[in-house]
Write a protein that holds these residues in place. Structure first.
Motif, PDB file in Angstrom:
ATOM      1  N   ASP A 139       0.737  -1.232   0.026  1.00 35.59           N
ATOM      2  CA  ASP A 139      -0.088  -0.147   0.128  1.00 35.59           C
ATOM      3  C   ASP A 139       0.916   1.301   0.080  1.00 35.59           C
ATOM      4  O   ASP A 139       0.536   2.203  -0.614  1.00 35.59           O
ATOM      5  N   LEU A 140       2.067   1.226   0.844  1.00 36.03           N
ATOM      6  CA  LEU A 140       2.987   2.459   0.748  1.00 36.03           C
ATOM      7  C   LEU A 140       3.524   2.558  -0.676  1.00 36.03           C
ATOM      8  O   LEU A 140       3.429   3.888  -1.018  1.00 36.03           O
ATOM      9  N   LEU A 141       3.878   1.577  -1.245  1.00 39.06           N
ATOM     10  CA  LEU A 141       4.428   1.695  -2.663  1.00 39.06           C
ATOM     11  C   LEU A 141       3.405   2.456  -3.405  1.00 39.06           C
ATOM     12  O   LEU A 141       3.593   3.116  -4.238  1.00 39.06           O
ATOM     13  N   SER A 142       2.146   1.854  -3.258  1.00 43.52           N
ATOM     14  CA  SER A 142       0.964   2.278  -4.149  1.00 43.52           C
ATOM     15  C   SER A 142       1.204   3.829  -4.091  1.00 43.52           C
ATOM     16  O   SER A 142       0.460   4.779  -4.986  1.00 43.52           O
ATOM     17  N   ARG A 143       0.931   4.153  -2.713  1.00 39.62           N
ATOM     18  CA  ARG A 143       0.329   5.443  -2.390  1.00 39.62           C
ATOM     19  C   ARG A 143       1.616   6.655  -2.941  1.00 39.62           C
ATOM     20  O   ARG A 143       1.445   7.665  -3.590  1.00 39.62           O
ATOM     21  N   ARG A 144       3.043   5.874  -2.976  1.00 35.63           N
ATOM     22  CA  ARG A 144       4.018   7.169  -3.369  1.00 35.63           C
ATOM     23  C   ARG A 144       3.688   7.102  -4.943  1.00 35.63           C
ATOM     24  O   ARG A 144       4.058   8.097  -5.476  1.00 35.63           O
ATOM     25  N   LEU A 145       3.290   6.020  -5.479  1.00 36.58           N
ATOM     26  CA  LEU A 145       3.074   6.112  -7.336  1.00 36.58           C
ATOM     27  C   LEU A 145       1.829   7.189  -7.263  1.00 36.58           C
ATOM     28  O   LEU A 145       1.978   8.112  -8.171  1.00 36.58           O
ATOM     29  N   GLU A 146       0.937   6.865  -6.626  1.00 38.05           N
ATOM     30  CA  GLU A 146      -0.470   7.770  -7.073  1.00 38.05           C
ATOM     31  C   GLU A 146      -0.241   9.284  -6.456  1.00 38.05           C
ATOM     32  O   GLU A 146      -0.815  10.168  -7.086  1.00 38.05           O
ATOM     33  N   ARG A 174      -6.187   3.509   1.725  1.00 36.67           N
ATOM     34  CA  ARG A 174      -4.756   2.772   2.110  1.00 36.67           C
ATOM     35  C   ARG A 174      -3.638   2.810   0.860  1.00 36.67           C
ATOM     36  O   ARG A 174      -2.755   2.844   1.246  1.00 36.67           O
ATOM     37  N   ASP A 175      -4.267   2.728  -0.475  1.00 38.94           N
ATOM     38  CA  ASP A 175      -3.332   2.695  -1.599  1.00 38.94           C
ATOM     39  C   ASP A 175      -3.224   3.857  -2.314  1.00 38.94           C
ATOM     40  O   ASP A 175      -2.503   4.044  -3.271  1.00 38.94           O
ATOM     41  N   HIS A 176      -4.214   5.006  -2.057  1.00 36.84           N
ATOM     42  CA  HIS A 176      -4.086   6.067  -2.775  1.00 36.84           C
ATOM     43  C   HIS A 176      -3.822   7.262  -1.848  1.00 36.84           C
ATOM     44  O   HIS A 176      -3.248   8.560  -2.224  1.00 36.84           O
ATOM     45  N   GLY A 177      -3.976   7.345  -0.653  1.00 30.23           N
ATOM     46  CA  GLY A 177      -3.776   8.202   0.364  1.00 30.23           C
ATOM     47  C   GLY A 177      -5.067   9.038   0.794  1.00 30.23           C
ATOM     48  O   GLY A 177      -6.088   8.833  -0.030  1.00 30.23           O
ATOM     49  N   ARG A 178      -5.100   9.731   1.826  1.00 27.84           N
ATOM     50  CA  ARG A 178      -6.196  10.427   2.238  1.00 27.84           C
ATOM     51  C   ARG A 178      -6.373  11.858   1.024  1.00 27.84           C
ATOM     52  O   ARG A 178      -5.528  12.110   0.660  1.00 27.84           O
ATOM     53  N   LEU A 179      -7.512  12.297   1.125  1.00 27.10           N
ATOM     54  CA  LEU A 179      -7.775  13.276   0.400  1.00 27.10           C
ATOM     55  C   LEU A 179      -6.987  14.511   0.637  1.00 27.10           C
ATOM     56  O   LEU A 179      -6.406  15.145  -0.222  1.00 27.10           O
ATOM     57  N   THR A 211       9.726  18.746  -7.674  1.00 27.00           N
ATOM     58  CA  THR A 211       9.024  18.847  -6.552  1.00 27.00           C
ATOM     59  C   THR A 211       8.394  17.453  -6.087  1.00 27.00           C
ATOM     60  O   THR A 211       7.704  17.456  -5.070  1.00 27.00           O
ATOM     61  N   CYS A 212       8.454  16.483  -7.287  1.00 28.79           N
ATOM     62  CA  CYS A 212       7.451  15.533  -7.141  1.00 28.79           C
ATOM     63  C   CYS A 212       7.931  14.209  -6.760  1.00 28.79           C
ATOM     64  O   CYS A 212       7.537  13.064  -7.108  1.00 28.79           O
ATOM     65  N   ASN A 213       9.317  14.245  -5.813  1.00 21.85           N
ATOM     66  CA  ASN A 213       9.948  12.839  -5.823  1.00 21.85           C
ATOM     67  C   ASN A 213       9.275  12.339  -4.421  1.00 21.85           C
ATOM     68  O   ASN A 213       9.746  12.752  -3.318  1.00 21.85           O
ATOM     69  N   THR A 214       8.425  11.569  -4.595  1.00 19.04           N
ATOM     70  CA  THR A 214       7.669  10.932  -3.306  1.00 19.04           C
ATOM     71  C   THR A 214       8.283   9.680  -2.837  1.00 19.04           C
ATOM     72  O   THR A 214       8.094   9.158  -1.918  1.00 19.04           O
ATOM     73  N   TRP A 215       9.538   9.277  -3.354  1.00 17.50           N
ATOM     74  CA  TRP A 215      10.268   8.048  -3.201  1.00 17.50           C
ATOM     75  C   TRP A 215      11.124   8.071  -2.118  1.00 17.50           C
ATOM     76  O   TRP A 215      11.463   7.116  -1.631  1.00 17.50           O
ATOM     77  N   THR A 216      11.294   9.352  -1.727  1.00 21.35           N
ATOM     78  CA  THR A 216      12.550   9.644  -0.775  1.00 21.35           C
ATOM     79  C   THR A 216      11.907  10.243   0.390  1.00 21.35           C
ATOM     80  O   THR A 216      12.699  10.730   1.479  1.00 21.35           O
ATOM     81  N   THR A 217      10.720  10.791   0.338  1.00 18.03           N
ATOM     82  CA  THR A 217       9.898  11.248   1.479  1.00 18.03           C
ATOM     83  C   THR A 217       9.392  10.425   2.554  1.00 18.03           C
ATOM     84  O   THR A 217       9.090   9.332   2.231  1.00 18.03           O
ATOM     85  N   PRO A 218       9.425  11.080   3.703  1.00 19.21           N
ATOM     86  CA  PRO A 218       9.273  10.133   4.909  1.00 19.21           C
ATOM     87  C   PRO A 218       7.885   9.656   4.749  1.00 19.21           C
ATOM     88  O   PRO A 218       6.820  10.402   4.035  1.00 19.21           O
ATOM     89  N   GLU A 219       7.562   8.536   5.326  1.00 15.52           N
ATOM     90  CA  GLU A 219       6.278   7.739   5.257  1.00 15.52           C
ATOM     91  C   GLU A 219       5.075   8.681   5.664  1.00 15.52           C
ATOM     92  O   GLU A 219       3.810   8.553   5.128  1.00 15.52           O
ATOM     93  N   GLN A 220       5.465   9.555   6.765  1.00 14.87           N
ATOM     94  CA  GLN A 220       4.279  10.035   7.388  1.00 14.87           C
ATOM     95  C   GLN A 220       3.750  11.207   6.359  1.00 14.87           C
ATOM     96  O   GLN A 220       2.654  11.911   6.711  1.00 14.87           O
ATOM     97  N   LYS A 221       4.570  11.522   5.271  1.00 16.59           N
ATOM     98  CA  LYS A 221       3.998  12.698   4.523  1.00 16.59           C
ATOM     99  C   LYS A 221       3.196  11.929   3.000  1.00 16.59           C
ATOM    100  O   LYS A 221       2.844  12.693   2.244  1.00 16.59           O
ATOM    101  N   VAL A 222       3.064  10.545   3.012  1.00 17.48           N
ATOM    102  CA  VAL A 222       2.579   9.855   1.993  1.00 17.48           C
ATOM    103  C   VAL A 222       1.443   9.041   2.618  1.00 17.48           C
ATOM    104  O   VAL A 222       1.181   7.894   2.426  1.00 17.48           O
ATOM    105  N   THR A 223       0.686   9.524   3.721  1.00 17.59           N
ATOM    106  CA  THR A 223      -0.369   8.742   4.357  1.00 17.59           C
ATOM    107  C   THR A 223      -1.808   8.830   3.429  1.00 17.59           C
ATOM    108  O   THR A 223      -1.960   9.600   2.665  1.00 17.59           O
TER     109      THR A 223
END
Length: 290
Positions: free
Chosen positions: A210-217, A255-260, A278-290
């Protein structure tokens, strides 16, 4: 994939502009490329044409490097001028014309970014439909409950246009859905989606998947913001985009897209910067991609 159907009791008017405008239909969730949720094709990632260097292009990285150090992140702000017509009320023809113009403008924006970074690019195919249709590799599209879905295998995005969208007030929503699905195509062309898919296959942890999916989305949301800002005066006002992000989503989509609220933050991040870096979600802390 775009999915923003809000739970009705939790949908609120957060600011006056959104409440005084003409009533809007319930928004829909977000979107994952079709195979990332339920693979309908071989799990082996298909080679991207971007991996074939020419005298003008550089070879692309694979694996984690493709996601964390994409050359797309180094692209400067694009400057384009696009003539985009308005949507006439209850007119499917004018809505299609509008969406095709938005898509053509996206082609110009992202072709410029890829050219500036010496990265191979070809535009995606696009289908604007009034009901779900069958893709030869990904099955029924857009996916169930989604407004838009990108098929990684055929490099085609599908946008479902409902009756409520056939009006000027629907312009922001359908443009954002289109820009988001286009973001998944960028991830496909740069091997980012291949990296995500390989990582999902390598883990049994539902939380990690789910975390990987959220980073992608959320990255696709940010790319959408970059493009919408670049189109500038041709697009609706920012508050019209923002008004679709209030309320909550069903748990499976969160869970797999993130909160609105998180989706809005990433859309706004891209919109404010108009720069893909500014769109690099892959190195962003997990709490910022919830």
């Amino acid at each position: 994939m775009i999915v923003r159907r809000l739970l009705p009791l939790l949908l609120v008017c957060a600011f006056v502009a959104a409440c005084t405008a003409e009533p809007q239909p319930d928004p829909l969730p977000m979107s994952v490329p079709q195979w990332s949720a339920t693979p309908l094709v071989s799990p082996t990632p298909s080679p991207s044409p971007s991996a074939r260097p020419t005298s003008e292009t550089l070879p692309l990285p694979y694996d984690r490097t493709a996601a964390v150090r994409s050359r797309l992140y180094t692209a400067p702000r694009a400057k384009v001028k696009c003539g985009i017509p308005v949507i006439r009320t209850s007119d499917w023809t004018s809505t299609k014309r509008y969406l095709r113009a938005v898509s053509s403008c996206l082609d110009r924006i992202w072709a410029s970014a890829f050219k500036r970074t010496r990265t191979y690019f070809r535009p995606p195919e696009r289908k604007f439909v009034r009901h779900r249709v069958k893709d030869p590799d990904c099955g029924l599209m857009p996916s169930k409950e989604a407004d838009g879905t990108y098929c990684n295998e055929t490099r085609t995005y599908y946008v479902l246009v409902e009756r409520a969208d056939l009006r000027p007030g629907g312009a922001a929503r359908v443009a954002e859905v289109t820009a988001h699905e286009y973001g998944h195509h960028l991830q496909n062309m740069t091997n980012i989606s291949d990296y995500m898919w390989e990582e999902q296959l390598a883990t049994r942890s539902k939380g990690k998947k789910d975390l990987l999916s959220r980073r992608l989305e959320l990255q696709a949301e940010c790319f959408a913001g970059v493009a919408l800002k670049t189109m500038g005066d041709y697009m609706p006002a920012w508050w019209e985009f923002r008004s679709w992000y209030f309320g909550t989503l069903p748990g499976k989509w969160t869970r797999d897209h993130g909160r609105l609220s998180t989706q809005l933050k990433w859309l706004e991040r891209g919109y404010n910067s108009a720069e893909p870096g500014t769109c690099n979600t892959w190195t962003t802390p997990e709490q910022k991609v919830t």
